[in-house]
Design an enzyme around this catalytic site. Structure first.
Site, PDB file in Angstrom:
ATOM      1  N   ASP A  10      -0.175  -7.836  -3.682  1.00 52.87           N
ATOM      2  CA  ASP A  10      -0.435  -7.210  -2.059  1.00 52.87           C
ATOM      3  C   ASP A  10       0.664  -5.973  -2.193  1.00 52.87           C
ATOM      4  OD1 ASP A  10      -2.336  -5.889  -0.366  1.00 52.87           O
ATOM      5  OD2 ASP A  10      -0.719  -7.955   1.120  1.00 52.87           O
ATOM      6  N   LEU A  11       0.044  -5.183  -1.255  1.00 51.69           N
ATOM      7  CA  LEU A  11       1.799  -4.058  -0.933  1.00 51.69           C
ATOM      8  C   LEU A  11       2.464  -4.212   0.113  1.00 51.69           C
ATOM      9  CD1 LEU A  11       4.049  -1.492  -1.735  1.00 51.69           C
ATOM     10  CD2 LEU A  11       2.107   0.167  -0.701  1.00 51.69           C
ATOM     11  N   ASP A  12       1.165  -3.641   1.456  1.00 49.81           N
ATOM     12  CA  ASP A  12       1.747  -4.234   2.960  1.00 49.81           C
ATOM     13  C   ASP A  12       2.061  -5.195   3.470  1.00 49.81           C
ATOM     14  OD1 ASP A  12       2.685  -3.214   5.725  1.00 49.81           O
ATOM     15  OD2 ASP A  12       0.682  -3.492   5.851  1.00 49.81           O
ATOM     16  N   THR A  18       5.460  -2.230   6.218  1.00 48.22           N
ATOM     17  CA  THR A  18       4.563  -1.118   6.740  1.00 48.22           C
ATOM     18  C   THR A  18       3.744  -1.727   7.220  1.00 48.22           C
ATOM     19  OG1 THR A  18       3.527  -0.652   4.472  1.00 48.22           O
ATOM     20  CG2 THR A  18       4.801   0.847   4.400  1.00 48.22           C
ATOM     21  N   LYS A  46      -4.644  -6.409   9.275  1.00 45.30           N
ATOM     22  CA  LYS A  46      -3.851  -6.354   8.176  1.00 45.30           C
ATOM     23  C   LYS A  46      -4.415  -6.549   6.805  1.00 45.30           C
ATOM     24  CE  LYS A  46       0.719  -8.360   9.562  1.00 45.30           C
ATOM     25  NZ  LYS A  46       1.172  -9.246   9.404  1.00 45.30           N
ATOM     26  N   GLY A  47      -4.493  -5.835   5.126  1.00 41.65           N
ATOM     27  CA  GLY A  47      -5.404  -5.570   4.917  1.00 41.65           C
ATOM     28  C   GLY A  47      -6.838  -5.031   4.631  1.00 41.65           C
ATOM     29  N   ARG A  50      -8.674   1.822   5.951  1.00 42.41           N
ATOM     30  CA  ARG A  50      -8.635   2.167   6.925  1.00 42.41           C
ATOM     31  C   ARG A  50      -9.483   3.079   8.433  1.00 42.41           C
ATOM     32  NH1 ARG A  50      -6.086   8.115   5.235  1.00 42.41           N
ATOM     33  NH2 ARG A  50      -5.220   6.697   3.560  1.00 42.41           N
ATOM     34  N   SER A 115      -4.090  -2.940  -3.916  1.00 44.78           N
ATOM     35  CA  SER A 115      -3.483  -3.011  -2.432  1.00 44.78           C
ATOM     36  C   SER A 115      -4.997  -2.194  -1.711  1.00 44.78           C
ATOM     37  CB  SER A 115      -2.651  -2.106  -2.011  1.00 44.78           C
ATOM     38  OG  SER A 115      -2.477  -1.847  -1.192  1.00 44.78           O
ATOM     39  N   ALA A 116      -5.059  -2.609  -0.803  1.00 44.84           N
ATOM     40  CA  ALA A 116      -6.050  -1.933  -0.431  1.00 44.84           C
ATOM     41  C   ALA A 116      -5.813  -0.213   0.514  1.00 44.84           C
ATOM     42  CB  ALA A 116      -6.426  -2.744   1.037  1.00 44.84           C
ATOM     43  N   ASN A 119      -2.491   5.611   0.511  1.00 44.27           N
ATOM     44  CA  ASN A 119      -0.531   5.567   0.614  1.00 44.27           C
ATOM     45  C   ASN A 119       0.348   4.819  -0.635  1.00 44.27           C
ATOM     46  OD1 ASN A 119      -1.158   7.622   2.463  1.00 44.27           O
ATOM     47  ND2 ASN A 119      -1.467   6.026   3.645  1.00 44.27           N
ATOM     48  N   LYS A 146     -11.442  -5.473   0.835  1.00 41.11           N
ATOM     49  CA  LYS A 146     -10.929  -7.024   0.522  1.00 41.11           C
ATOM     50  C   LYS A 146     -11.803  -7.129   2.049  1.00 41.11           C
ATOM     51  CE  LYS A 146      -6.533  -6.455  -0.524  1.00 41.11           C
ATOM     52  NZ  LYS A 146      -4.714  -6.027  -0.826  1.00 41.11           N
ATOM     53  N   GLU A 170      -0.613 -12.829  -1.220  1.00 40.28           N
ATOM     54  CA  GLU A 170      -1.205 -11.678  -0.826  1.00 40.28           C
ATOM     55  C   GLU A 170      -0.772 -12.400   0.544  1.00 40.28           C
ATOM     56  OE1 GLU A 170      -3.349  -9.934   1.395  1.00 40.28           O
ATOM     57  OE2 GLU A 170      -4.087  -9.011  -0.484  1.00 40.28           O
ATOM     58  N   ASP A 171      -0.611 -11.087   2.202  1.00 35.83           N
ATOM     59  CA  ASP A 171      -0.122 -12.108   3.554  1.00 35.83           C
ATOM     60  C   ASP A 171      -1.258 -12.526   4.478  1.00 35.83           C
ATOM     61  OD1 ASP A 171      -0.373  -8.634   3.345  1.00 35.83           O
ATOM     62  OD2 ASP A 171       0.192  -9.057   5.742  1.00 35.83           O
TER      63      ASP A 171
HETATM   64  P1  B16 Z   1      -4.024   3.244   4.024  1.00 37.78           P
HETATM   65  P2  B16 Z   1      -2.412  -3.762   2.184  1.00 37.78           P
HETATM   66  C1  B16 Z   1      -3.643  -2.561   3.755  1.00 37.78           C
HETATM   67  O1  B16 Z   1      -2.657  -2.201   2.731  1.00 37.78           O
HETATM   68  C2  B16 Z   1      -3.024  -2.524   5.227  1.00 37.78           C
HETATM   69  O2  B16 Z   1      -2.419  -3.877   5.405  1.00 37.78           O
HETATM   70  C3  B16 Z   1      -3.893  -2.171   6.089  1.00 37.78           C
HETATM   71  O3  B16 Z   1      -3.385  -2.324   7.970  1.00 37.78           O
HETATM   72  C4  B16 Z   1      -4.126  -1.033   6.121  1.00 37.78           C
HETATM   73  O4  B16 Z   1      -5.511  -0.478   6.834  1.00 37.78           O
HETATM   74  C5  B16 Z   1      -4.792  -0.690   4.796  1.00 37.78           C
HETATM   75  O5  B16 Z   1      -3.888  -1.362   3.586  1.00 37.78           O
HETATM   76  C6  B16 Z   1      -5.134   0.935   4.155  1.00 37.78           C
HETATM   77  O6  B16 Z   1      -4.090   1.539   4.826  1.00 37.78           O
HETATM   78  O7  B16 Z   1      -3.893   4.023   5.936  1.00 37.78           O
HETATM   79  O8  B16 Z   1      -2.306   3.529   4.025  1.00 37.78           O
HETATM   80  O9  B16 Z   1      -4.261   3.269   2.953  1.00 37.78           O
HETATM   81  O10 B16 Z   1      -1.196  -4.657   2.659  1.00 37.78           O
HETATM   82  O11 B16 Z   1      -3.468  -4.172   1.303  1.00 37.78           O
HETATM   83  O12 B16 Z   1      -1.315  -3.136   0.717  1.00 37.78           O
HETATM   84 MG    MG Z   2      -1.121  -6.558   2.880  1.00 36.95          MG
END
Ligand code: B16
Ligand code: MG
Length: 221
Positions: A10-12, A18, A46-47, A50, A115-116, A119, A146, A170-171
């Site tokens: 996973d990224l964030d 982030t 988290k995860g 948007r 990642s979700a 960005n 997810k 995953e966090d």
């Molecule tokens: P974006 P991950 C997720 O990243 C974030 O944990 C979550 O807080 C965010 O809303 C989601 O990505 C969408 O992000 O607005 O940049 O498209 O943890 O899946 O890497």
């Molecule tokens: Mg995450």
């Protein structure tokens, strides 16, 4: 389809933190709309995609927006979020992550991003990791968020292996569920109480020894 081990990150919250920037940007949006939410509530974002994040936040503020305003607010939030991302560099990579990635690269063990975030590619470029992943699957590649395992299943396919051979870091609770539903090994990064459904939980990557990775590779874990 070959039968080899592969890793999915996973990224964030796993590679970079982030989440703190998402929090600042979502909070500004809420404040501009006349309400606030707590850091504890932020945990629930988290995860989460948007769209789903904004739906939750509006519920907390007991607010409804027209479809047009909803999309405008999401765009504003993203603009604000990206102003933080723009300042990022490789010093933002979380401690312990480079050691594990180097090990995987040295031993030619494939790994992907799952990642979700829409960005994700921008962030990976900022922290100089874009070219290191064998596959990248992010919020622009999936139709189901997810805890649906779609993001990880596409990653497994791109890595040319089976779900059962994949280990997911995953966090988020939603992400751990996604890995479990996808029949992958789940490694939670964060609080053991929150991520109790993961196969293993570590507070962060500095707690993960290479020996643990080697055992996963030998199927002893
Ligand atoms: P974006 P991950 C997720 O990243 C974030 O944990 C979550 O807080 C965010 O809303 C989601 O990505 C969408 O992000 O607005 O940049 O498209 O943890 O899946 O890497
Ligand atoms: Mg995450």
């Amino acid at each position: 389809m070959s039968n080899h081990k592969a890793f999915i990150f996973d990224l964030d919250g796993v590679i970079v933190d982030t989440a703190k920037f998402h929090f600042l940007a979502w909070r500004k949006l809420a404040n501009d709309l006349g309400f606030d939410f707590t850091e504890a509530q932020n945990e629930q974002l988290k995860g989460v995609s948007r769209i789903e994040s904004l739906k939750k936040i509006l519920k907390w503020g007991e607010m409804e927006l027209s479809e047009e305003d909803f999309h405008r607010q999401m765009a504003l939030k993203n603009e604000n979020y990206l102003s933080y991302v723009d300042e990022m560099d490789k010093s933002e990579i979380l401690p312990g992550v480079p050691k594990i990635l180097s090990y995987l690269m040295e031993h030619k063990i494939p790994f992907a991003l799952g990642s979700a975030s829409k960005n994700a590619r921008t962030i990976l470029k900022k922290i100089d990791l874009y070219d290191k992943f064998d596959a990248i699957v992010d919020g622009t590649d999936v139709t189901k968020a997810k805890p649906d395992p779609e993001v990880f299943l596409i990653a497994a396919e791109k890595l040319n292996t089976t779900a059962q051979n994949c280990v997911v870091f995953e966090d988020s609770v939603a992400g751990v569920h996604a890995a479990n539903i996808g029949k992958m090994k789940s490694i939670g990064i964060g609080n053991e109480k929150v991520l109790h459904e993961a196969d293993y939980v570590f507070a962060d990557f500095t707690e993960i020894e290479i020996e643990f990775i080697e055992k996963l590779l030998r199927n002893e874990k």
